[in-house]
Design a protein around this motif. Structure first.
Motif, PDB file in Angstrom:
ATOM      1  N   GLY A  16       0.746  -1.131  -0.167  1.00  0.00           N
ATOM      2  CA  GLY A  16       0.115  -0.102  -0.045  1.00  0.00           C
ATOM      3  C   GLY A  16       0.995   1.236  -0.028  1.00  0.00           C
ATOM      4  O   GLY A  16       2.057   0.921   0.113  1.00  0.00           O
ATOM      5  N   TYR A  40       0.636   5.921   0.589  1.00  0.00           N
ATOM      6  CA  TYR A  40      -0.058   7.181   0.722  1.00  0.00           C
ATOM      7  C   TYR A  40       0.113   8.204  -0.204  1.00  0.00           C
ATOM      8  O   TYR A  40       0.838   7.813  -1.066  1.00  0.00           O
ATOM      9  CB  TYR A  40       0.548   8.013   2.032  1.00  0.00           C
ATOM     10  CG  TYR A  40       0.279   7.166   3.582  1.00  0.00           C
ATOM     11  CD1 TYR A  40      -0.952   7.291   4.021  1.00  0.00           C
ATOM     12  CD2 TYR A  40       1.307   6.281   3.937  1.00  0.00           C
ATOM     13  CE1 TYR A  40      -1.362   6.581   5.290  1.00  0.00           C
ATOM     14  CE2 TYR A  40       1.203   5.923   5.212  1.00  0.00           C
ATOM     15  CZ  TYR A  40      -0.066   5.568   5.775  1.00  0.00           C
ATOM     16  OH  TYR A  40      -0.239   5.092   7.050  1.00  0.00           O
ATOM     17  N   TYR A  88      -4.335  10.421   1.964  1.00  0.00           N
ATOM     18  CA  TYR A  88      -5.225   9.177   1.600  1.00  0.00           C
ATOM     19  C   TYR A  88      -4.312   8.068   1.498  1.00  0.00           C
ATOM     20  O   TYR A  88      -3.001   8.136   1.351  1.00  0.00           O
ATOM     21  CB  TYR A  88      -5.873   9.331   0.421  1.00  0.00           C
ATOM     22  CG  TYR A  88      -7.015  10.338   0.160  1.00  0.00           C
ATOM     23  CD1 TYR A  88      -8.257  10.055   0.115  1.00  0.00           C
ATOM     24  CD2 TYR A  88      -6.561  11.773  -0.171  1.00  0.00           C
ATOM     25  CE1 TYR A  88      -9.347  11.135   0.216  1.00  0.00           C
ATOM     26  CE2 TYR A  88      -7.477  12.806  -0.585  1.00  0.00           C
ATOM     27  CZ  TYR A  88      -8.855  12.330  -0.119  1.00  0.00           C
ATOM     28  OH  TYR A  88      -9.846  13.463  -0.653  1.00  0.00           O
ATOM     29  N   TYR A  89      -4.821   6.869   1.994  1.00  0.00           N
ATOM     30  CA  TYR A  89      -4.063   5.713   1.868  1.00  0.00           C
ATOM     31  C   TYR A  89      -4.979   4.680   0.850  1.00  0.00           C
ATOM     32  O   TYR A  89      -6.071   4.694   0.563  1.00  0.00           O
ATOM     33  CB  TYR A  89      -4.234   4.947   3.255  1.00  0.00           C
ATOM     34  CG  TYR A  89      -3.696   3.783   3.358  1.00  0.00           C
ATOM     35  CD1 TYR A  89      -2.153   3.612   3.118  1.00  0.00           C
ATOM     36  CD2 TYR A  89      -4.379   2.344   3.141  1.00  0.00           C
ATOM     37  CE1 TYR A  89      -1.413   2.321   3.501  1.00  0.00           C
ATOM     38  CE2 TYR A  89      -3.606   1.141   3.071  1.00  0.00           C
ATOM     39  CZ  TYR A  89      -2.134   1.155   3.277  1.00  0.00           C
ATOM     40  OH  TYR A  89      -1.448   0.020   3.327  1.00  0.00           O
ATOM     41  N   TYR A  90      -3.938   4.051   0.025  1.00  0.00           N
ATOM     42  CA  TYR A  90      -4.492   3.358  -1.103  1.00  0.00           C
ATOM     43  C   TYR A  90      -4.106   1.925  -0.642  1.00  0.00           C
ATOM     44  O   TYR A  90      -2.990   1.519  -0.425  1.00  0.00           O
ATOM     45  CB  TYR A  90      -3.722   3.535  -2.644  1.00  0.00           C
ATOM     46  CG  TYR A  90      -4.503   2.427  -3.437  1.00  0.00           C
ATOM     47  CD1 TYR A  90      -5.521   2.756  -4.034  1.00  0.00           C
ATOM     48  CD2 TYR A  90      -3.754   1.478  -3.715  1.00  0.00           C
ATOM     49  CE1 TYR A  90      -6.084   1.839  -5.046  1.00  0.00           C
ATOM     50  CE2 TYR A  90      -4.314   0.226  -4.515  1.00  0.00           C
ATOM     51  CZ  TYR A  90      -5.630   0.619  -5.137  1.00  0.00           C
ATOM     52  OH  TYR A  90      -6.069  -0.119  -6.288  1.00  0.00           O
ATOM     53  N   ASP A  91      -5.237   0.927  -0.380  1.00  0.00           N
ATOM     54  CA  ASP A  91      -5.069  -0.254   0.181  1.00  0.00           C
ATOM     55  C   ASP A  91      -5.071  -1.386  -1.088  1.00  0.00           C
ATOM     56  O   ASP A  91      -5.952  -1.470  -1.752  1.00  0.00           O
ATOM     57  CB  ASP A  91      -6.192  -0.698   1.055  1.00  0.00           C
ATOM     58  CG  ASP A  91      -5.966  -2.306   1.576  1.00  0.00           C
ATOM     59  OD1 ASP A  91      -5.670  -3.189   1.059  1.00  0.00           O
ATOM     60  OD2 ASP A  91      -6.317  -2.174   3.126  1.00  0.00           O
ATOM     61  N   ILE A 148      -7.451   9.624   5.281  1.00  0.00           N
ATOM     62  CA  ILE A 148      -6.994   9.479   6.751  1.00  0.00           C
ATOM     63  C   ILE A 148      -7.389  10.530   7.445  1.00  0.00           C
ATOM     64  O   ILE A 148      -7.598  10.214   8.841  1.00  0.00           O
ATOM     65  CB  ILE A 148      -5.161   9.596   6.364  1.00  0.00           C
ATOM     66  CG1 ILE A 148      -4.751   8.239   5.620  1.00  0.00           C
ATOM     67  CG2 ILE A 148      -4.566   9.561   7.645  1.00  0.00           C
ATOM     68  CD1 ILE A 148      -5.251   6.806   5.900  1.00  0.00           C
ATOM     69  N   ARG A 185       1.465   6.568  13.340  1.00  0.00           N
ATOM     70  CA  ARG A 185       0.677   6.145  11.858  1.00  0.00           C
ATOM     71  C   ARG A 185      -0.648   5.496  11.898  1.00  0.00           C
ATOM     72  O   ARG A 185      -1.454   5.347  11.119  1.00  0.00           O
ATOM     73  CB  ARG A 185       1.746   5.314  11.153  1.00  0.00           C
ATOM     74  CG  ARG A 185       1.177   4.911   9.806  1.00  0.00           C
ATOM     75  CD  ARG A 185       2.263   3.986   8.981  1.00  0.00           C
ATOM     76  NE  ARG A 185       1.430   3.377   7.986  1.00  0.00           N
ATOM     77  CZ  ARG A 185       1.555   1.951   7.767  1.00  0.00           C
ATOM     78  NH1 ARG A 185       2.285   1.517   8.551  1.00  0.00           N
ATOM     79  NH2 ARG A 185       0.874   1.459   6.742  1.00  0.00           N
TER      80      ARG A 185
END
Length: 678
Positions: free
Chosen positions: A271, A273, A287-290, A299, A340
């Motif tokens: 993943g 950010y 944002y975070y990409y899973d 986030i 985090r």
């Protein structure tokens, strides 16, 4: 007190905010400074060069970057470049703010500029302000000490990356075995991705048709690369495999964003950010990409008007986040250190100016890059150290053994580049040589070998380059020029001391074939059968063509009234004293004037290959390679890079490759900042 301006529905608080109908707008700090400068100088047109000198503070940036800032400004203002209400542009004059203005004085909400200060997070806002004020006073006392810390000089990577030009979007694998950057191949639109492997000093092109790559990150145990492809209003994040060779399939992971500023890797994870803006009137958020769920996760837990998170870095142990947030109300840049996982804020650092980049050296040390200095902060001890001052660094990335690599701008000398000629266009440009010492390149045969004219200290060398091996053919302490090369007989024709010099490579014999007092052109050739040298000389009676027999040394006059000659099996192509182009047929002994016009300069270069005549020309800032078929009298024009330093060039013997020289340009070097310096 600070000045504010009103125009149409907009209110500008100088160096702080831009609002429309009372609603604050999202605008990058540098774009805002462009608007302020145009408004405060609205009585005249402002050139691109003036904007560069006034607002980029000595940084080397391209004209494209300045035009991009103006373009973003037009988008924010809703202005039309063709029918402008706010910013009018005129070619070769620049930009001018044309809307009606009213000015007012307002209270300046921005605190005095201060060096980076730190405070533990406190939920009592009043107490926080007190602590910040106290630290500000302390920092003023420490100002002299802080700004006089010793600095060091960045050095080029020991493995020289031989790819000149502007570079952005720098990233490195954890072990430093792969370095990725984006660069513009001459003036082709868009920045494309390249991968450099230091172990074997090789460079691979990864993309060919992206719009503008502005950020990249190597993820998933160094096997994949994610990058931001930037089109304002249509930004996306894409992914490619780093172990698939040169150019491979690219997949879109994130799209539908108005703006994405960066993408950030997480050690040991697939993943990543990124900081993005969904709508033009919103806020830039983290944002975070899973990758497992293929989902974008916000986030930020709450939307705060006037806050824009535009840079993020993850600590090496993946436990902490460092984010940079711009506060519109006072134009302050806040660095937040967060846990985090819980997203709780552990520390805050305030900075008075825009931050270019931020990186973690280890779990306790943060490096901050702004327009003036590069500074490290030890989070455990609070120690601050200035690493660089008055630099040209634009980006930093963690490299091998937790040292930093960086992009450093400079003005570079010209370099030689090669195009393939395919149908009606020049394609697949590549760099042949970018060293400052190379002054001239000529093809040998099909173009796998070259003749190089190099300056080596006080010596000038003619070098044969084959299979990456170089052999010196001739050396002189005086300047010279390569005129022609006879591959079959291994003979070299040079111009030295304003005389033609014939060099026999096999025997090392050297013969001057003209005298110092003769006026000769820069163009001469071996004849089609290699028995003669053909050149032009000028006397009181005018120009004439001389034929020099190599075996006997005898000279004879071939033609009168012509100043340049090019041989072909059926005859010659000549240029007369009125710059007319004439074809001579040996069989009929007839002259025929061709309906073309070459450059009038005596030493302008042109090349004849069988029935095709090639020369360079320019028109309204554009430069062209022209190809004229002397049998059909058909003309083709190929557009070449307008930054060419001159109109000299060379072709291989099949007419499929052309080598040209690009002039001085803005160049970015990849430099190393070793960990021992921190």
């Amino acid at each position: 007190m600070a000045k504010s301006y009103r125009f149409a529905d907009f209110t500008l608080l100088v160096n702080q905010t831009l609002s429309k109908s009372g609603v604050e707008l999202t605008i990058e700090p540098q774009v805002l400074t462009v608007l302020v400068y145009l408004i405060e100088n609205n009585d005249r047109y402002i050139s691109t060069q003036e904007l560069h000198d006034a607002l980029w503070q000595g940084r080397v940036v391209s004209d494209t970057a300045i035009r991009r800032a103006v373009g973003k400004l037009r988008v924010i203002l809703g202005d039309d470049a063709k029918e402008p209400n706010f910013i009018k542009s005129v070619s070769k004059r620049g930009y001018r703010f044309v809307a009606e203005l009213s000015a007012n004085e307002t209270v300046d909400l921005k605190a005095d500029e201060f060096a980076i200060s730190a405070t533990e997070i406190n939920h009592n806002r009043g107490r926080l302000y007190f602590i910040v004020s106290a630290i500000f006073i302390s920092c003023c006392l420490l100002y002299y000490f802080f700004w006089n810390q010793p600095s060091f000089t960045p050095r080029l990577l020991s493995e020289k990356i031989d790819f000149p030009g502007d570079k952005v979007a720098l990233s490195s694998s954890i072990d430093g075995s792969q370095i990725v950057f984006a660069s513009q191949v001459h003036q082709v639109d868009g920045y494309q991705l390249f991968k450099y492997l230091p172990a074997n000093n090789t460079l691979q092109q990864l993309t060919t048709n992206q719009h503008n790559v502005v950020s990249s990150a190597i993820i998933n145990n160094d096997s994949q690369l994610v990058f931001v492809d930037f089109i304002l209003g249509q930004c996306s994040i894409k992914i490619l495999q780093l172990d698939k060779g040169n150019i491979n399939k690219i997949k879109v992971l994130v799209d539908g964003f108005y703006l994405i500023s960066d993408v950030v890797a997480i050690a040991g994870e697939a993943g990543f950010y990124f900081n993005g803006l969904k709508e033009s009137n919103g806020n830039t958020q983290l944002y975070y990409y899973d990758t497992a769920l293929q989902t974008v996760i916000p986030i930020s837990k709450e939307f705060i008007v006037g806050e824009h998170t535009y840079k993020t870095a993850v600590s090496p142990n993946a436990e902490l986040l460092a984010t940079i947030t711009l506060h519109d109300v006072n134009n302050q840049h806040e660095i937040r250190i967060k846990d985090r996982h819980s997203q709780s804020v552990l520390k805050r650092y305030y900075h008075p100016s825009s931050i270019y980049d931020i990186e973690w050296l280890d779990a306790h040390t943060l490096v901050i890059l702004d327009s003036i200095a590069m500074t490290s902060i030890n989070l455990a001890s609070g120690e601050k150290k200035q690493l660089l001052n008055k630099h040209n660094i634009t980006e930093i990335s963690v490299g091998k053994k937790r040292g930093l690599i960086a992009l450093q701008n400079e003005i570079s000398s010209g370099y030689f580049t090669e195009y393939n000629i395919e149908q009606s266009q020049l394609v697949n440009a590549k760099i042949i040589d970018s060293s400052k010492s190379v002054l001239q390149i000529r093809y040998i045969g099909s173009g796998e070998s070259y003749l190089l004219y190099k300056k080596n200290h006080d010596q000038y060398d003619v070098i044969l380059k084959e299979n990456n091996q170089e052999k010196i053919l001739f050396s002189s302490t005086k300047k010279l020029r390569i005129i022609d090369f006879n591959l079959a007989e291994q003979q070299l024709l040079l111009k030295l001391d304003n005389r033609y010099l014939l060099v026999d490579i096999k025997s090392s014999e050297k013969i001057y074939i003209t005298q110092p007092d003769q006026f000769i052109s820069d163009t001469a050739n071996f004849s089609s059968d290699n028995d003669f040298i053909l050149y032009a000389e000028k006397s009181r009676q005018g120009w004439r063509i001389i034929q020099y027999e190599i075996k006997t040394g005898l000279k004879s006059e071939l033609f009168q009234g012509f100043k340049i000659i090019k041989p072909r099996p059926e005859g010659y192509i000549l240029i007369d004293e009125d710059d007319g182009v004439v074809q001579y047929d040996k069989a009929t002994e007839q002259f025929k004037k061709l309906d073309i016009e070459l450059l009038k300069e005596l030493n302008s270069q042109w090349v004849l290959l069988d029935k095709d005549l090639y020369w360079m020309s320019f028109d309204l800032g554009n430069k062209y390679l022209n190809k004229f078929d002397i049998l059909t009298e058909k003309l083709q024009r190929f557009t070449v890079d307008s930054t060419l330093s001159d109109l000299n060039f060379d072709l291989n013997n099949t007419g499929t490759k052309v080598v040209v020289k690009v002039g001085a340009h803005k160049n970015t070097e990849i430099v190393s900042l070793p960990s021992c310096c921190f």
